[in-house]
Design a protein around this motif. Structure first.
Motif, PDB file in Angstrom:
ATOM      1  N   ASP A 156      31.055 -10.480  -3.959  1.00  0.00           N
ATOM      2  CA  ASP A 156      31.990 -11.582  -3.724  1.00  0.00           C
ATOM      3  C   ASP A 156      33.175 -11.152  -2.868  1.00  0.00           C
ATOM      4  OD1 ASP A 156      30.822 -11.937  -6.763  1.00  0.00           O
ATOM      5  OD2 ASP A 156      30.775 -13.694  -5.468  1.00  0.00           O
TER       6      ASP A 156
ATOM      7  N   TYR B 254      23.791 -15.670 -12.807  1.00  0.00           N
ATOM      8  CA  TYR B 254      25.039 -15.881 -12.069  1.00  0.00           C
ATOM      9  C   TYR B 254      25.775 -17.022 -12.742  1.00  0.00           C
ATOM     10  CZ  TYR B 254      23.277 -12.999  -8.220  1.00  0.00           C
ATOM     11  OH  TYR B 254      22.792 -11.975  -7.458  1.00  0.00           O
ATOM     12  N   PRO B 255      27.077 -16.875 -12.957  1.00  0.00           N
ATOM     13  CA  PRO B 255      27.844 -17.963 -13.556  1.00  0.00           C
ATOM     14  C   PRO B 255      27.567 -19.272 -12.817  1.00  0.00           C
ATOM     15  CG  PRO B 255      29.203 -16.019 -13.365  1.00  0.00           C
ATOM     16  CD  PRO B 255      27.894 -15.700 -12.691  1.00  0.00           C
TER      17      PRO B 255
ATOM     18  N   ASP C 286      23.918  -9.522   2.510  1.00  0.00           N
ATOM     19  CA  ASP C 286      23.733  -9.515   1.061  1.00  0.00           C
ATOM     20  C   ASP C 286      24.968  -8.859   0.446  1.00  0.00           C
ATOM     21  OD1 ASP C 286      21.556  -7.605  -1.178  1.00  0.00           O
ATOM     22  OD2 ASP C 286      23.034  -9.188  -1.542  1.00  0.00           O
ATOM     23  N   SER C 287      26.049  -9.610   0.397  1.00  0.00           N
ATOM     24  CA  SER C 287      27.333  -9.010  -0.005  1.00  0.00           C
ATOM     25  C   SER C 287      27.634  -9.317  -1.476  1.00  0.00           C
ATOM     26  CB  SER C 287      28.454  -9.599   0.852  1.00  0.00           C
ATOM     27  OG  SER C 287      28.563 -10.979   0.567  1.00  0.00           O
TER      28      SER C 287
ATOM     29  N   GLN D 259      25.448  -8.457 -10.315  1.00  0.00           N
ATOM     30  CA  GLN D 259      24.848  -8.500  -8.976  1.00  0.00           C
ATOM     31  C   GLN D 259      23.364  -8.814  -9.064  1.00  0.00           C
ATOM     32  OE1 GLN D 259      26.764  -8.001  -6.024  1.00  0.00           O
ATOM     33  NE2 GLN D 259      28.339  -8.272  -7.574  1.00  0.00           N
TER      34      GLN D 259
HETATM   35  N1  LIG Z   1      24.940  -9.053  -3.787  1.00  0.00           N
HETATM   36  C1  LIG Z   1      24.176  -9.828  -4.703  1.00  0.00           C
HETATM   37  C2  LIG Z   1      24.718 -11.188  -4.920  1.00  0.00           C
HETATM   38  C3  LIG Z   1      26.067 -11.177  -5.550  1.00  0.00           C
HETATM   39  C4  LIG Z   1      26.451 -12.548  -6.060  1.00  0.00           C
HETATM   40  C5  LIG Z   1      27.480 -12.412  -7.105  1.00  0.00           C
HETATM   41  C6  LIG Z   1      27.923 -13.712  -7.657  1.00  0.00           C
HETATM   42  N2  LIG Z   1      27.211 -14.812  -7.814  1.00  0.00           N
HETATM   43  C7  LIG Z   1      28.014 -15.738  -8.414  1.00  0.00           C
HETATM   44  C8  LIG Z   1      27.804 -17.045  -8.831  1.00  0.00           C
HETATM   45  C9  LIG Z   1      28.854 -17.736  -9.448  1.00  0.00           C
HETATM   46  C10 LIG Z   1      30.064 -17.114  -9.638  1.00  0.00           C
HETATM   47  C11 LIG Z   1      30.264 -15.814  -9.210  1.00  0.00           C
HETATM   48  C12 LIG Z   1      29.222 -15.128  -8.598  1.00  0.00           C
HETATM   49  N3  LIG Z   1      29.120 -13.884  -8.112  1.00  0.00           N
END
Ligand SMILES: NCCCCCc1nc2ccccc2[nH]1
Length: 293
Positions: free
Chosen positions: A162, A228-229, A159-160, A55
């Motif tokens: 996935d 983040y991936p 701000d979630s 996150q």
């Molecule tokens: N609540 C904070 C942001 C959460 C984002 C989580 C996130 N960001 C990603 C990008 C690529 C693949 C999976 C992901 N999962």
């Protein structure tokens, strides 16, 4: 124990694996909603993981927190009433607090463990909860908004995590309609909108729902977040009709003017008006795929 924390075969990044070197495990428990994990990494500071998905990390959280807060708030003249859905780590609250026109910050976070863990391990994010304008509501945002007056908010920030768990309902049409009703005419919505490399279909689905639900403007922006991936994360920006038209690409309320006003807060590390404009530049494949832009 130290070693590598590796995430294989998550449906959010099929066929990929992502790994961070762990120096020390700091926290690992199951809340009512998800597994909450915190560890000290070798190269990104402390890391917060929910159900196996990073996150935030101390090193690159600034990109995400600053963009998701200032892209909407710098797009309208004087934001006053703001709602945060999710955001239990407090980072977005810290950013919203820079806007001295803001009078009320409602935050609705479903998982209290996220808040408590952030206060313990990420004080530089949880400081957001100390602002006197913040009203914390622990619970489901759908329920919270059912009891909220129409047109209450100038801006709503989702701000979630996935949509594969507690946040599933936050990407469905009924919720977008609820958000539109909770915004004033010309109000703005910004929500976390996944990776343009990995989730084009999900983005397309969200965008077409938003094009029908938000008769103002709908835009997609993105930022580099190395942990983040695929290294990027997107933001969906929408405005409701009936107010002054919102031109997301040219900040009407530039952060640089605000910065002069409030010196004592931690300085910005990622966001500025140039990064704001640049965030809306999209690769051709996305511009073609994305309706109503
Ligand atoms: N609540 C904070 C942001 C959460 C984002 C989580 C996130 N960001 C990603 C990008 C690529 C693949 C999976 C992901 N999962």
């Amino acid at each position: 124990k130290s070693g590598n924390v590796t995430y294989y075969n998550n449906p959010m990044w099929p066929g990929e694996a992502h790994s961070l070197k762990m120096e020390k495990l700091l926290f690992q428990e199951k809340s009512e909603y998800q597994e909450v994990l915190v560890f000290e990494s070798s190269s990104y500071g402390k890391v917060l993981v929910l159900d196996g998905i990073v996150q935030l990390t101390q090193k690159d959280e600034c990109a995400y927190q600053e963009m998701i807060a200032h892209l909407p708030l710098c797009s309208i003249k004087t934001p006053k009433n703001v709602l945060v859905v999710g955001g239990g780590d407090g980072g977005v609250l810290r950013e919203i607090a820079r806007h001295n026109s803001v009078e009320l910050i409602d935050i609705c976070e479903i998982d209290k463990m996220v808040i408590d863990v952030s206060k313990k391990f990420f004080p530089e994010l949880a400081i957001g909860f100390d602002d006197p304008r913040v009203q914390l509501h622990v619970g489901d945002a759908v329920e919270f908004l059912r009891n909220s007056p129409d047109g209450k908010y100038d801006a709503i920030i989702v701000d979630s995590s996935d949509p594969v768990g507690p946040a599933q309902e936050l990407v469905e049409r009924p919720f977008f309609e609820t958000l539109a009703t909770a915004l004033r005419p010309g109000g703005v919505l910004c929500n976390m909108a996944e990776s343009m490399w990995l989730h084009t279909h999900l983005i397309q689905d969200m965008l077409s729902v938003c094009c029908e639900t938000f008769k103002g403007s709908v835009h997609y922006a993105w930022a580099s977040v190395p942990t983040y991936p695929s290294g990027v994360i997107g933001f969906l920006l929408c405005s409701t009709e009936g107010g002054p038209p919102v031109d997301f690409q040219n900040p009407i309320n530039p952060i640089e003017q605000l910065e002069r006003a409030v010196q004592h807060r931690r300085e910005l590390r990622f966001y500025n008006s140039e990064m704001h404009r640049a965030a809306f530049a999209l690769p051709s494949y996305l511009r073609r795929e994305v309706p109503c832009l």
